[in-house]
Design a protein around this motif. Structure first.
Motif, PDB file in Angstrom:
ATOM      1  N   SER A   1      -6.755  -0.480  -5.097  1.00  7.98           N
ATOM      2  CA  SER A   1      -7.689  -1.371  -5.779  1.00  7.98           C
ATOM      3  C   SER A   1      -7.040  -2.693  -6.154  1.00  7.98           C
ATOM      4  CB  SER A   1      -8.222  -0.684  -7.040  1.00  7.98           C
ATOM      5  OG  SER A   1      -7.136  -0.227  -7.838  1.00  7.98           O
ATOM      6  N   TYR A   2      -5.830  -2.637  -6.641  1.00  6.48           N
ATOM      7  CA  TYR A   2      -5.114  -3.804  -7.143  1.00  6.48           C
ATOM      8  C   TYR A   2      -3.710  -3.847  -6.527  1.00  6.48           C
ATOM      9  CZ  TYR A   2      -8.804  -3.485 -10.702  1.00  6.48           C
ATOM     10  OH  TYR A   2     -10.005  -3.423 -11.335  1.00  6.48           O
ATOM     11  N   PRO A   3      -2.907  -4.835  -6.859  1.00  6.16           N
ATOM     12  CA  PRO A   3      -1.537  -4.874  -6.341  1.00  6.16           C
ATOM     13  C   PRO A   3      -0.686  -3.738  -6.917  1.00  6.16           C
ATOM     14  CG  PRO A   3      -2.247  -7.070  -6.993  1.00  6.16           C
ATOM     15  CD  PRO A   3      -3.270  -6.109  -7.520  1.00  6.16           C
ATOM     16  N   HIS A   4      -0.506  -2.674  -6.145  1.00  5.91           N
ATOM     17  CA  HIS A   4       0.282  -1.521  -6.571  1.00  5.91           C
ATOM     18  C   HIS A   4       1.368  -1.245  -5.532  1.00  5.91           C
ATOM     19  CE1 HIS A   4      -2.197  -0.633  -9.985  1.00  5.91           C
ATOM     20  NE2 HIS A   4      -3.278  -0.417  -9.265  1.00  5.91           N
ATOM     21  N   PRO A   5       2.585  -1.715  -5.773  1.00 13.76           N
ATOM     22  CA  PRO A   5       3.667  -1.478  -4.808  1.00 13.76           C
ATOM     23  C   PRO A   5       3.915   0.001  -4.529  1.00 13.76           C
ATOM     24  CG  PRO A   5       4.303  -3.150  -6.392  1.00 13.76           C
ATOM     25  CD  PRO A   5       3.009  -2.572  -6.882  1.00 13.76           C
ATOM     26  N   ARG A   6       3.784   0.847  -5.526  1.00 11.45           N
ATOM     27  CA  ARG A   6       4.056   2.273  -5.299  1.00 11.45           C
ATOM     28  C   ARG A   6       3.049   2.875  -4.333  1.00 11.45           C
ATOM     29  NH1 ARG A   6       7.307   6.241  -7.302  1.00 11.45           N
ATOM     30  NH2 ARG A   6       8.332   4.749  -8.666  1.00 11.45           N
ATOM     31  N   LEU A   7       1.834   2.357  -4.331  1.00  5.40           N
ATOM     32  CA  LEU A   7       0.809   2.877  -3.438  1.00  5.40           C
ATOM     33  C   LEU A   7       0.837   2.199  -2.071  1.00  5.40           C
ATOM     34  CD1 LEU A   7      -2.144   3.145  -5.995  1.00  5.40           C
ATOM     35  CD2 LEU A   7      -0.550   4.921  -5.266  1.00  5.40           C
ATOM     36  N   MET A   8       1.269   0.936  -2.020  1.00  7.30           N
ATOM     37  CA  MET A   8       1.390   0.218  -0.746  1.00  7.30           C
ATOM     38  C   MET A   8       2.770  -0.448  -0.705  1.00  7.30           C
ATOM     39  SD  MET A   8      -2.448  -1.456  -0.404  1.00  7.30           S
ATOM     40  CE  MET A   8      -2.077  -2.174   1.196  1.00  7.30           C
ATOM     41  N   PRO A   9       3.835   0.358  -0.522  1.00  8.54           N
ATOM     42  CA  PRO A   9       5.209  -0.133  -0.708  1.00  8.54           C
ATOM     43  C   PRO A   9       5.696  -1.146   0.325  1.00  8.54           C
ATOM     44  CG  PRO A   9       5.210   2.114   0.123  1.00  8.54           C
ATOM     45  CD  PRO A   9       3.787   1.798  -0.219  1.00  8.54           C
ATOM     46  N   GLU A  10       4.970  -1.351   1.399  1.00 11.85           N
ATOM     47  CA  GLU A  10       5.388  -2.369   2.365  1.00 11.85           C
ATOM     48  C   GLU A  10       4.589  -3.657   2.216  1.00 11.85           C
ATOM     49  OE1 GLU A  10       5.143  -0.671   6.239  1.00 11.85           O
ATOM     50  OE2 GLU A  10       6.736   0.799   5.865  1.00 11.85           O
ATOM     51  N   PHE A  11       3.605  -3.640   1.326  1.00 10.33           N
ATOM     52  CA  PHE A  11       2.717  -4.791   1.175  1.00 10.33           C
ATOM     53  C   PHE A  11       2.940  -5.486  -0.158  1.00 10.33           C
ATOM     54  CE2 PHE A  11      -1.319  -7.000   0.500  1.00 10.33           C
ATOM     55  CZ  PHE A  11      -1.612  -7.499   1.760  1.00 10.33           C
TER      56      PHE A  11
END
Length: 933
Positions: free
Chosen positions: A204-214
């Protein structure tokens, strides 16, 4: 009550003698006019002064009057805001180097896909939410940055750090889609992160742990973007000054909302940025004048208020309020009537003007004065309606970004006036915009027309009728727009946001590093805080990791016995030390240096956490492993900064958090708000936090060695280290530190419990368990039970109630998901199995901490704890009050044995009467050892 009317500007007017609305520095003030005639005389005199002597003379007289007002304590605030116009005049705007038409089309594509993504995510049967309006208001702000300023990871200078406003994430995904980094299928899975397969959707939001390459930085809500970006910019300078990495070409950009600035954390640290002259930092505040439910300051002016705040704190402020179409009008404003109208119009009125037509704006904004009406008489109502806010004007925004990137000696804040939901007619400027998440078919067509997209009604209708979702738009990889945007990113160092791990592996210390702590303290008594600090000092001497350790403390280095580091490691200050220290002749003199290693944050746990986050994520943001070692009063850790620790975990940062002076009864002189009886429970709520509560120095050694290895070593499962945070609670109470046993159970220490002694006598048996400073209580209780009651007690040191509970729940989850396989058992059940002796657990925390494992203890399990508020007294008195001292353990153990029929009930009654565990006055003469913090 006085009669109220509405003047032609839309602002409230009042009859003579009633309070007159005044906006000063963005703040509305109701000033009662007790003598209107006198007021008129003063105003007319001032008009005459301007007419006869000119504006310069009038300005001088006004400044002298303000000076005199302060001298007489009249209470007139200082002038910290400028007129409600652009800071950069047209004649100072730089040449725009891009193709504005192409970039306008790119923005249109991104706007469409961002809005459609959220609208599609709210199709019937899905309805997972999202936010359309925020990005629409900020699109120009982001696109100026992406096309001209934001440097990527492949830039020779190392790349910038960009904090994206959380609710703007759809626009960032939409841009990544055009760049080929995300697929249409992924856009359709916005806010659907597991139902299509873990990691197959978009967070939903900027979450590095959920999208660690983005994503690199978690930013949504909590107001942490501001403080974290400041300390990130500061940490970049720290790396530069210490010679670890050249960060001179890197810039930190943070995007925030004007409503978000109400969070105390947003503005709480802005003085730090100014004091340290962080000209590598720029904040861009999207001032769409709206928060979730309505205007940010309906009766005031949020841009003016923020300008006052930032100017007062020492920032460079750039206001981008009006688009280029206003330049001609302002140039014709020879007598200042237009600027005056801009200054006096409240935000609530501007919000209304943004949704009304040109005729309404002509009447209510320009109609208040004949000179204003004449100024726009050549313009049609449609032209007036389309007069833009500056945050939507590409050239105005570019000028602001350019000025910010070149400014030296100060951080910069850009205050950009925008309209929430801009370009979407159904959303623009409306109070409910934030909650509007679904675009109807007619809304989509109007939006398409506004953006001039080459999509037919049939294209939209077919997609909408077939799937309930609107189609995405991509002009083709070979289109001029895509080629343009990709070339701009190549020139600037690659696509962003992007998270990469480039840090080189560290050579970690060998076993010899930990030998001293394992030898025990002999005849001396040593607190676990001191043992921990001793090991830290040895780490800092290590040739491989020593310079990468970042000690952090909020004005408590001396409290934790770390003042010996001042002369050698020194306190970091970019200005060095420009004075002679009062204690300069002492061996442990306070010393500051631009190359200092110690981050001394003052009385700010929030700032210390921001530094820990910046240091702990440097392996990804800067390609350099840094090891934060943040030590603090344990009570002021998770309780005060739990949101920050959660964000630190989201950012995949690593490091050591040391909760010193832990426990509810150790810091007894300080009283209620310093007594930590629950931080392990708060730590248990954070999946990334590994909590330990060691009793012995040798346990500290193994735990810290494990932390280094897990976070900074390499393993098959975690080739770049594990994304966890080690939280260790230690104590200020001196205790005898035993030598590490030859057969020490290291695996047990790290998994959460190990057996220290096994009783070898005859008689009833109990098992006593304790963590941290509680271990001496059960050791003393075992002696009393043996000598006075003939009861034998096995002793267990519990190094982590949390890890034992996590192990147990993990075993149960595995069994749930593998019904056909042999079931796993909890570690605590394995270790305590084979005996039916009662178990008594105690710690210096509330009962809920040891009760985490109650379900898996295969015996009668009794728990003692310090429930309730702490208070000031001696340790013996506090422990007797909470019934957690040795004598209380004895009575509890006897009671458990009596319930099992192994001792007489009369023995319990006798012990209770003998020890008076219900009476704190019974220990009033017992001396305590070791002072308060």
């Amino acid at each position: 009550m006085t009669e109220q009317t509405t003047d032609r500007s839309g602002a409230r007017a009042t009859t003579p003698g009633s309070p007159a609305p005044v906006i000063h520095e963005g703040l509305p003030t109701q000033l009662p006019d007790i003598d209107p005639d006198e007021t008129t005389d003063w105003l007319e005199s001032f008009d005459q002064l301007v007419d006869e002597r000119g504006r310069e003379r009038a300005r001088y007289v006004m400044l002298r009057l303000l000076e005199k007002a302060r001298e007489l304590n009249v209470g007139v605030p200082a002038l910290r805001s400028t007129d409600y116009i652009n800071t950069i005049p047209p004649e100072r705007e730089p040449w725009f180097p891009g193709d504005e038409d192409v970039e306008r089309r790119i923005r249109a594509f991104i706007r469409w896909n961002a809005a459609v993504m959220v609208s599609d995510a709210n199709r019937p049967g899905l309805e997972v939410g999202g936010h359309i309006a925020t990005y629409q208001s900020a699109a120009s702000l982001y696109e100026v940055g992406f096309n001209h300023f934001f440097r990527g990871k492949d830039h020779p200078g190392g790349g910038d750090q960009i904090y994206i406003q959380g609710h703007g994430s759809p626009g960032i995904y939409a841009r990544a889609f055009l760049e080929g980094r995300l697929t249409e299928e992924q856009l359709l899975r916005f806010r659907q992160e597991v139902q299509h397969g873990v990691g197959q959707g978009l967070s939903s939001y900027p979450h590095p742990r959920l999208m660690p390459e983005f994503w690199e930085f978690p930013t949504v809500s909590m107001g942490l973007t501001g403080i974290n970006s400041i300390y990130q910019a500061r940490f970049n300078r720290y790396l530069q000054n210490r010679g670890i990495k050249d960060t001179s070409q890197q810039h930190v950009w943070a995007f925030l909302g004007d409503g978000e600035m109400a969070e105390p954390e947003s503005l709480g640290a802005i003085r730090i940025a100014a004091r340290e002259e962080l000209d590598n930092l720029t904040w861009v505040i999207n001032c769409n004048l709206q928060q979730l439910d309505g205007p940010v300051l309906g009766n005031g002016k949020i841009i003016q208020e923020l300008e006052s705040n930032f100017r007062g704190a020492g920032w460079n402020v750039i206001k981008v309020i009006w688009g280029r179409e206003w330049d001609e009008l302002l140039a014709r404003d020879v007598d200042g009537v237009l600027v005056n109208q801009m200054n006096r119009t409240p935000d609530g009125a501007f919000q209304t003007f943004s949704v009304e037509d040109g005729a309404y704006n002509r009447e209510h904004f320009f109609g208040a004065d004949p000179r204003l009406r004449k100024m726009v008489e050549h313009m049609s109502d449609r032209q007036i309606e389309k007069l833009p806010r500056g945050g939507h004007d590409y050239r105005k925004v570019y000028a602001a970004f350019d000025a910010a990137s070149k400014h030296t000696g100060q951080p910069t804040v850009i205050l950009a006036h925008t309209i929430k939901g801009w370009t979407i007619e159904a959303l623009e400027g409306k109070n409910a915009t934030h909650q509007m998440k679904k675009l109807k078919l007619d809304d989509l067509k109007k939006f398409r027309d506004r953006l001039y997209l080459p999509m037919s009604d049939r294209d939209i209708e077919e997609a909408y009728e077939t799937t309930g979702a609107a189609p995405f738009f991509h002009p083709g990889e070979d289109s001029p727009e895509i080629e343009y945007m990709m070339e701009r990113r190549r020139q600037l160092g690659g696509s962003i946001p992007r998270r990469t791990i480039r840090a080189k592996s560290l050579i970690l210390p060998g076993k010899d590093m930990y030998a001293e702590l394992k030898q025990g303290s002999g005849k001396n008594k040593v607190a676990t805080t001191m043992a921990t600090v001793r090991l830290l000092k040895d780490w800092m001497k290590d040739p491989n990791i020593g310079q990468r350790i970042v000690p952090i403390a909020p004005d408590e280095y001396r409290t934790f016995g770390m003042d010996s580091m001042f002369p050698s490691a020194k306190v970091y200050d970019p200005a060095g030390q420009q004075y002679e220290s009062v204690d300069r002749k002492l061996l442990l003199a306070y010393k500051q240096s631009a190359q200092g290693q110690l981050l001394h944050e003052g009385i700010s746990e929030a700032g210390a956490m921001a530094s820990a986050t910046a240091a702990g994520s440097a392996y990804s943001t800067q390609g350099e492993h840094m090891i934060p070692f943040y030590i603090f009063y344990s009570m002021f850790g998770f309780q005060r900064t739990g949101d920050s620790i959660w964000a630190m975990a989201d950012q995949l940062a690593r490091g050591f958090l040391i909760g010193a002076t832990a426990g509810r009864t150790t810091l007894t002189g300080e009283g209620l708000q310093h007594a930590d009886g629950h931080s392990p429970l708060l730590a248990a709520t954070n999946p990334a936090v590994v909590h330990y509560d060691p009793a012995f120095a040798y346990e500290v050694a193994h735990i810290m060695e494990s932390g280094l290895q897990r976070m900074y070593g390499e393993s098959e499962a975690h080739p770049h280290g594990e994304d966890v945070i080690f939280y260790m609670t230690v104590y200020n109470e001196p205790v005898s530190q035993p030598k590490e046993p030859d057969d020490v159970d290291v695996d047990g220490i790290l998994r959460g419990m190990h057996q220290v002694t096994v009783a070898d006598g005859d008689g009833p048996r109990v098992r006593l368990m304790a963590s941290g400073v509680g271990y001496p209580w059960i050791a003393d209780a075992a002696r009393i039970l043996r000598e006075d009651w003939g009861v034998q007690a096995d002793l267990w040191s519990v190094t982590s109630w949390n890890e034992l509970a996590r192990n147990a729940t993990a075993a149960e989850e595995w069994n749930l998901l593998h019904p056909g396989e042999s079931p796993r058992t909890a570690y605590v059940a394995d270790r305590l199995g084979g005996s039916d002796a009662p178990v008594v657990a105690v710690s210096d925390y509330m009962r809920a901490v040891p009760l985490q494992i109650a379900r898996w203890v295969p015996a009668d399990y009794r728990v003692l704890g310090a429930d309730g508020f702490g208070f000031a007294d001696t340790r013996p008195a506090a422990r007797r009050f909470f019934h957690i001292d040795a004598q209380s353990v004895v009575v509890q153990a006897l009671q458990a044995l009596a319930d099992a029929g192994q001792v007489e009930r009369a023995q319990v009654e006798k012990a209770f009467a003998q020890y008076r565990i219900d009476d704190p006055t019974a220990v009033k003469d017992v001396k305590q050892e070791g002072g308060d913090a």
